[in-house]
Design a protein around this motif. Sequence first.
Motif, PDB file in Angstrom:
ATOM      1  N   VAL A 125       1.054  -0.880  -0.022  1.00 33.79           N
ATOM      2  CA  VAL A 125       0.246   0.113   0.193  1.00 33.79           C
ATOM      3  C   VAL A 125       0.536   1.655   0.151  1.00 33.79           C
ATOM      4  O   VAL A 125       1.634   1.133   0.696  1.00 33.79           O
ATOM      5  CB  VAL A 125      -1.390  -0.081   1.016  1.00 33.79           C
ATOM      6  CG1 VAL A 125      -1.650   1.099   0.888  1.00 33.79           C
ATOM      7  CG2 VAL A 125      -1.901  -1.416   1.490  1.00 33.79           C
ATOM      8  N   THR A 149      -5.419   5.031   7.255  1.00 36.98           N
ATOM      9  CA  THR A 149      -5.054   6.004   5.550  1.00 36.98           C
ATOM     10  C   THR A 149      -4.227   7.336   5.558  1.00 36.98           C
ATOM     11  O   THR A 149      -3.102   7.173   4.883  1.00 36.98           O
ATOM     12  CB  THR A 149      -5.663   5.322   4.358  1.00 36.98           C
ATOM     13  OG1 THR A 149      -5.620   4.285   4.175  1.00 36.98           O
ATOM     14  CG2 THR A 149      -4.735   5.499   3.071  1.00 36.98           C
ATOM     15  N   LYS A 193     -10.535  -2.367   1.601  1.00 39.01           N
ATOM     16  CA  LYS A 193      -9.119  -2.781   1.715  1.00 39.01           C
ATOM     17  C   LYS A 193      -8.860  -3.951   1.588  1.00 39.01           C
ATOM     18  O   LYS A 193     -10.021  -4.605   1.896  1.00 39.01           O
ATOM     19  CB  LYS A 193      -8.254  -2.372   2.718  1.00 39.01           C
ATOM     20  CG  LYS A 193      -9.240  -0.649   3.318  1.00 39.01           C
ATOM     21  CD  LYS A 193      -8.659   0.077   3.276  1.00 39.01           C
ATOM     22  CE  LYS A 193      -9.049   1.866   3.329  1.00 39.01           C
ATOM     23  NZ  LYS A 193      -9.890   2.553   3.125  1.00 39.01           N
ATOM     24  N   THR A 198      -2.686  -2.487  -3.792  1.00 38.59           N
ATOM     25  CA  THR A 198      -2.815  -1.374  -3.133  1.00 38.59           C
ATOM     26  C   THR A 198      -4.009  -0.611  -2.062  1.00 38.59           C
ATOM     27  O   THR A 198      -2.993   0.455  -2.228  1.00 38.59           O
ATOM     28  CB  THR A 198      -2.275  -0.620  -4.198  1.00 38.59           C
ATOM     29  OG1 THR A 198      -3.574  -0.610  -5.749  1.00 38.59           O
ATOM     30  CG2 THR A 198      -1.755  -1.197  -5.552  1.00 38.59           C
ATOM     31  N   CYS A 199      -4.937  -1.180  -2.273  1.00 41.23           N
ATOM     32  CA  CYS A 199      -6.137  -0.483  -1.099  1.00 41.23           C
ATOM     33  C   CYS A 199      -6.646   0.459  -2.073  1.00 41.23           C
ATOM     34  O   CYS A 199      -6.889   1.405  -1.216  1.00 41.23           O
ATOM     35  CB  CYS A 199      -5.408  -0.937  -0.227  1.00 41.23           C
ATOM     36  SG  CYS A 199      -5.384  -2.114   0.496  1.00 41.23           S
TER      37      CYS A 199
END
Length: 536
Positions: A125, A149, A193, A198-199
Amino acid sequence: MMLYVDNFADDLKGVAKKIDYFIECGVNYVHLMPLLESPKEHSDGGYAVADFRKVQPELGTIDDLCALTDLCHKNNISCCLDFVMNHTSDEHAWAKAARSGDKDARSRYFFYDSWDIPNTYEQTVPQVFPTTAPGNFTKLDDNSIVMTTFYPYQWDLNYANPMVFNDMTENMLFLANAGLDVIRLDAVPYIWKELGTTCRNLPQVHTIVRLMRMICEIVCPSVLLLGEVVMEPSKVVPYFGTIDKPECNMLYNVTTMASTWNTIATRDVRLLDRQMKQLAELPKNYVFLNYLRCHDDIGWGLDYSWLNTLKMEEAPHKKYLNDYFTGKLAGSVSRGELYNDDPVLQDARLCGTTASLCGVESALWDKDDEALELALAADIMLHAYMFTQSGIPVIYSGDEVGQLNNYMYHADINKKFDSRYLHRGKFDWKLAEKRKDENSYQGKIFNALRKLETVRAKNDVFKANAEFHSAETGSDNVLGIYRKYAGQELLALFNFCSEKRSLKIDRNYTDLIKDRYITNKVIELRPYGFVWALLK
Ligand code: GLC
């Protein structure tokens, strides 16, 4: 126009009192930046929501919001508000309950007892704020680890938990009930997610947006969804969905925005021309929101594989752009600041207002009238270019009077680490008064924009569903756009360099701005000049 309620008029009642200003500006769409309750020190400009049903007390109440949307509607103005759906503030009731150990509340977020899974996520990520908020997880006082994030105080919601989707959808509909016409889906690509990815932009994100679109169409069909998809070009358009399964009604034209600023720095229109060609291929019912500046930084999400063919490499090119816009390069008049300068990836982004990036600030500082004229020409030409694109042009409040960077944020403990506050200054009503003086720089920009808006509104050739393609100009400094609709044909030319350029023509045109015929066989463009030439 998009604006911060507090910067513009202190609070919601204040904004209502400024309705005449919107009318004077010809504004028919107002995007109010986040105004729901959010902790002062940890607010990310209002993007850390602690209560989705309550307005930040300093800004007013839900009733004030309803009164403002009502007033706007009476004046044919639509209203947009952010729906911050990826995360809540760590002060939200769910987060508080989760912190005190409530299992149900914890299952609304991504909670872990050890770093094993978080570390596995970190392998794939990327980071949104590598400098201001490194990493994607935050350790809490009780040693549990939560996914964050964005900032550590913005806890990611887990949409795999259906209660999250249900409750958040209700929150969205609550905004619709407050009279909002457009809901901006904040940071939408991030909402799902999955370990090992890479979400970002996962298929489930599209399913959720699709569901929200269906819900809006059933429950409040006049409400439109605006997706905030600040991603590389190929990732943006899929958020329109398909004809059978539409998702967002509108999307930001982020690639054009970034490519436009790229063109200011390089004076080379080839990348922008290519971008125009790609847009021309898209279905006409895809509605883009076009903009030059917004509350966020400019990220250099350009088409690097194509730039490589022109021998431009990503890292040195980004460095060139950032050096140019921070005024480091000889000849650069820009006054921007870097944002999230990541020394590892060399991926800094950029902040600053349109006027400061175009050179108005440095010209005023140097008391250089000639430089000021050039800077104003560039500023106005960029707006003219934005107004020529298909879709909805959105002005960032302050740009209509050439507002400069706000350096005061450096002295504010809650803001100084986030250079986006450079272009989030208070709207200066005193300076804005000067718009009434034609000779002031504020007046020059304001009147030019008013003229552009009036001409654009009067001529159907600017309609979103007009035919359009890029036009050959014979110069790498001049961008050409051709538009056609119901018998009207427009040739729009934009000179991205500080010298004169001219273009030979073999047909007769009317200059829509100067309201006169272009009689000789050439169109002359002054430095950073533009023309809207309508075929006679
Ligand atoms: C969006 C907003 C940005 C904010 C982020 C996190 O990208 O535009 O300002 O920091 O979401 O909510």
